[in-house]
Design a protein around this motif. Structure first.
Motif, short mmCIF file in Angstrom:
data_model
loop_
_atom_site.label_atom_id
_atom_site.label_comp_id
_atom_site.label_asym_id
_atom_site.label_seq_id
_atom_site.Cartn_x
_atom_site.Cartn_y
_atom_site.Cartn_z
N THR A 81 0.85 -1.14 0.14
CA THR A 81 -0.03 0.04 0.01
C THR A 81 0.83 1.19 -0.03
O THR A 81 1.64 1.21 0.72
CB THR A 81 -1.04 0.16 1.27
N VAL A 82 0.66 2.20 -0.93
CA VAL A 82 1.44 3.41 -1.00
C VAL A 82 0.43 4.58 -0.73
O VAL A 82 -0.41 4.79 -1.26
CB VAL A 82 1.96 3.64 -2.45
N VAL A 83 0.63 5.52 0.36
CA VAL A 83 0.08 6.53 0.60
C VAL A 83 1.02 7.76 0.33
O VAL A 83 1.92 8.17 0.69
CB VAL A 83 -0.30 6.48 2.22
N LYS A 84 0.24 8.66 -0.58
CA LYS A 84 0.61 10.00 -0.78
C LYS A 84 0.35 11.09 0.46
O LYS A 84 -0.54 11.30 0.77
CB LYS A 84 0.23 10.64 -2.01
N ALA A 85 1.67 11.59 1.00
CA ALA A 85 1.45 12.19 2.21
C ALA A 85 1.99 13.66 1.60
O ALA A 85 3.16 13.73 1.21
CB ALA A 85 2.61 11.86 3.06
N PRO A 86 1.31 14.87 1.70
CA PRO A 86 1.85 16.00 1.02
C PRO A 86 2.71 16.92 1.90
O PRO A 86 3.27 17.76 1.52
CB PRO A 86 0.29 16.85 1.03
N ASP A 87 2.80 16.14 3.31
CA ASP A 87 3.75 17.20 4.05
C ASP A 87 4.38 16.33 5.01
O ASP A 87 3.86 14.98 5.37
CB ASP A 87 3.25 18.39 4.47
N LEU A 88 5.22 16.76 6.12
CA LEU A 88 5.76 15.67 6.85
C LEU A 88 4.76 15.33 7.96
O LEU A 88 4.61 14.10 8.35
CB LEU A 88 6.91 16.62 7.81
N ALA A 89 3.58 16.25 8.43
CA ALA A 89 2.75 15.76 9.28
C ALA A 89 1.65 14.88 8.76
O ALA A 89 1.44 13.90 9.58
CB ALA A 89 1.80 17.14 9.67
N ALA A 90 1.64 14.83 7.52
CA ALA A 90 0.65 13.82 6.96
C ALA A 90 1.55 12.41 7.00
O ALA A 90 0.78 11.50 6.95
CB ALA A 90 0.19 14.27 5.51
N ALA A 91 2.80 12.74 6.71
CA ALA A 91 3.67 11.19 6.45
C ALA A 91 3.55 10.59 8.03
O ALA A 91 3.58 9.27 8.13
CB ALA A 91 5.00 11.60 6.16
N LEU A 92 3.84 11.31 9.01
CA LEU A 92 3.95 10.83 10.32
C LEU A 92 2.52 10.46 10.70
O LEU A 92 2.42 9.22 11.28
CB LEU A 92 4.43 11.65 11.34
N ALA A 93 1.44 11.09 10.46
CA ALA A 93 0.36 10.34 10.48
C ALA A 93 -0.13 9.33 9.71
O ALA A 93 -0.71 8.17 10.28
CB ALA A 93 -0.95 11.52 10.16
N ILE A 141 11.05 10.16 1.03
CA ILE A 141 10.76 11.62 1.54
C ILE A 141 11.61 12.53 0.72
O ILE A 141 12.57 12.48 0.42
CB ILE A 141 11.21 11.98 3.22
N ASP A 142 11.02 13.53 0.30
CA ASP A 142 11.63 14.73 -0.31
C ASP A 142 12.20 15.72 0.50
O ASP A 142 11.46 16.50 1.13
CB ASP A 142 10.34 15.48 -1.30
N LEU A 143 13.48 15.71 0.45
CA LEU A 143 13.91 16.66 1.62
C LEU A 143 14.67 18.13 0.84
O LEU A 143 15.36 18.84 1.29
CB LEU A 143 15.41 16.15 2.08
N VAL A 144 14.21 18.29 -0.58
CA VAL A 144 14.35 19.35 -0.97
C VAL A 144 13.17 20.24 -1.12
O VAL A 144 13.43 21.46 -0.77
CB VAL A 144 14.64 19.39 -2.43
N ALA A 145 11.81 19.71 -1.00
CA ALA A 145 10.68 20.61 -0.88
C ALA A 145 10.61 21.24 0.29
O ALA A 145 11.11 20.95 1.61
CB ALA A 145 9.56 19.62 -0.90
N SER A 146 10.01 22.23 0.32
CA SER A 146 9.82 23.28 1.53
C SER A 146 8.54 24.12 1.67
O SER A 146 7.76 23.77 0.92
CB SER A 146 11.10 24.57 1.44
N GLY A 147 8.39 24.86 2.64
CA GLY A 147 7.12 25.50 2.73
C GLY A 147 6.04 24.57 3.04
O GLY A 147 6.16 23.63 3.83
#
Length: 439
Positions: free
Chosen positions: A182-194, A209-215
């Protein structure tokens, strides 16, 4: 001869001695201090030294118990060979790292973990005993009941307690070569941890995890969970690599523009919020193994892999601060751009091994080109990790300070006492152990 780990940094000029059996290993030990070495997949300098004992010649499978699932092997047997022989019979590794091209001895010395640590612990949690050549030249049987102090120092001890000659590990029964992913798209860090928290009962979980993305997109991720399928398909596919990288790419090709473009495309490849499908074990557990010499893709200077663990509690805030620093640094300088190979996982409780890396919390692994700027930046990250109660993984390390090690591994002095007790001090030494003041 010049030798290096998987990160190709640092490069060490040392002697490589080959052992084909226990007698060869004993003779090499009698000739002077050394460090055991397997397939060289530890990233930094833990298996490098003035004298390195190549144990890949100890490559026999010795015995298997169909009832208990216990497999006895020599230390130079690779995880890949165990899969090749045992998966068609319905058995798989109980824990596996992100490559199958490591030896059993190396897996024990590094106390490797996988995507199921939160459920099943580390590789050595499934090791029942091992045969160890100690500093005196004696071979000891070591387990949780025989020389338990030496067992827990050797598991995760980076080859500094003796030469592992053979081991017995309890395998996992499986009904298929496939994994229900199962692959879950997480739009930000909070969503990933959730997503990790919501799927905490999954056997396997891991996040790219995308470590270049910001904001607003800081820490966007693809969180993947998996379970062994039950379809009865135990056939092995071709073991051929898809491609081999023929030479080191120019370091300048790894920059914020190329990495940002790749990360956007990689994240966008999953179109729906949740994707469920069946995949083979190779793409799920070992996606990079199909690319031969993939470490050449990260530039001719070699690279640093920086992997840390921080505990739950204030972990989410500390993790966010680390990722914010990494994302901001990538905007300042291409020398500080984390490559696209960045992995986020959750850990369960620690085991009893004296230098075991995992702790209940989060772990993040990322790569930088091996530059002076990156080395300085890692010192900055060290301070954040230490302030959060975390530590670095010795198997990935090539630049940690002795102070960082002492502050983050609370059983270090106990480890050194065990080494002294069994005559290992000054006998088993590596470039890493000397750098960290352990020899």
């Amino acid at each position: 001869m010049n030798t290096w780990g998987w990160g190709r940094f640092p490069v060490v000029d040392g002697e490589v001695v080959t052992a084909r059996d226990a007698a060869d290993a004993a003779a090499a030990l009698a000739a002077g201090p050394l460090i055991p070495r397997g397939l060289g997949r530890s990233y930094g300098d833990s298996s490098l030294g003035e004298r390195m004992l190549d144990l890949t010649g100890l490559d026999s499978l010795l015995a298997f118990d169909e009832v208990s699932g216990e497999l006895s092997v020599e230390a130079g047997v690779s995880l890949s060979e165990i899969i090749r022989v045992m998966l068609p019979r319905g058995w798989f590794l109980p824990v596996t790292p992100g490559t199958r091209f490591v030896t059993v001895g190396g897996a024990i010395a590094s106390d490797v973990h996988g995507k199921n640590h939160h459920q099943d612990g580390t590789f050595t949690d499934h090791v029942t005993s091992l045969r160890l050549l100690v500093g005196s030249g004696e071979v000891l049987t070591v387990s949780r009941s025989q020389h338990p102090d030496l067992f827990h120092a050797t598991c995760g001890g980076m080859g500094l307690t003796g030469v592992i000659l053979a081991a017995t590990v309890r395998l996992l029964p499986v009904a298929s070569r496939n994994v229900e992913e199962t692959v879950v798209k997480a739009p930000d860090l909070a969503a990933a941890l959730a997503a990790f928290a919501e799927r905490g009962d999954a056997t396997y979980s891991v996040g790219w995890i995308d470590l270049v993305a910001s904001g607003a997109t800081l820490g966007r991720s693809l969180v993947m969970t998996g379970e062994h399928a039950t379809d009865g398909d135990l056939r092995l596919a071709s073991d051929a690599t898809l491609a081999t990288v023929p030479f080191s790419t120019p370091s300048r090709l790894v920059n914020r523009f190329t990495v940002s473009a790749f990360n956007k495309l990689y994240y966008a490849r999953v179109r729906q919020p949740v994707l469920q499908h069946t995949v083979g074990f190779e793409p799920f557990f070992y996606p990079l193994d199909r690319i031969g010499e993939w470490n050449r893709l990260l530039g001719s200077r070699g690279f640093l892999q920086y992997q840390f663990a921080i505990p739950f509690g204030d972990g989410p805030a500390a993790l966010r601060e680390v990722i914010e620093r990494i994302a901001a640094a990538s905007q300042r300088s291409s020398a500080l751009v984390a490559t696209p190979i960045a992995v986020l996982k959750i850990f369960g409780e620690s085991n009893d091994n004296l230098l075991s890396f995992p702790m209940a919390g989060y772990t993040l692994a990322l790569d930088f080109a091996a530059t002076p700027a990156a080395l300085r930046f890692c010192d900055e990250l060290d301070r954040l990790v230490l302030a959060a109660g975390g530590r670095l993984y010795l198997t990935k390390d090539s630049r940690m300070s002795p102070a960082m090690l002492a502050a983050s591994y609370p059983r270090l002095e106990e480890f050194e006492r065990v080494r002294e007790r069994y005559g290992a001090t000054g006998v088993f030494t590596s470039t890493q152990s000397k750098r960290l003041g352990l020899s």
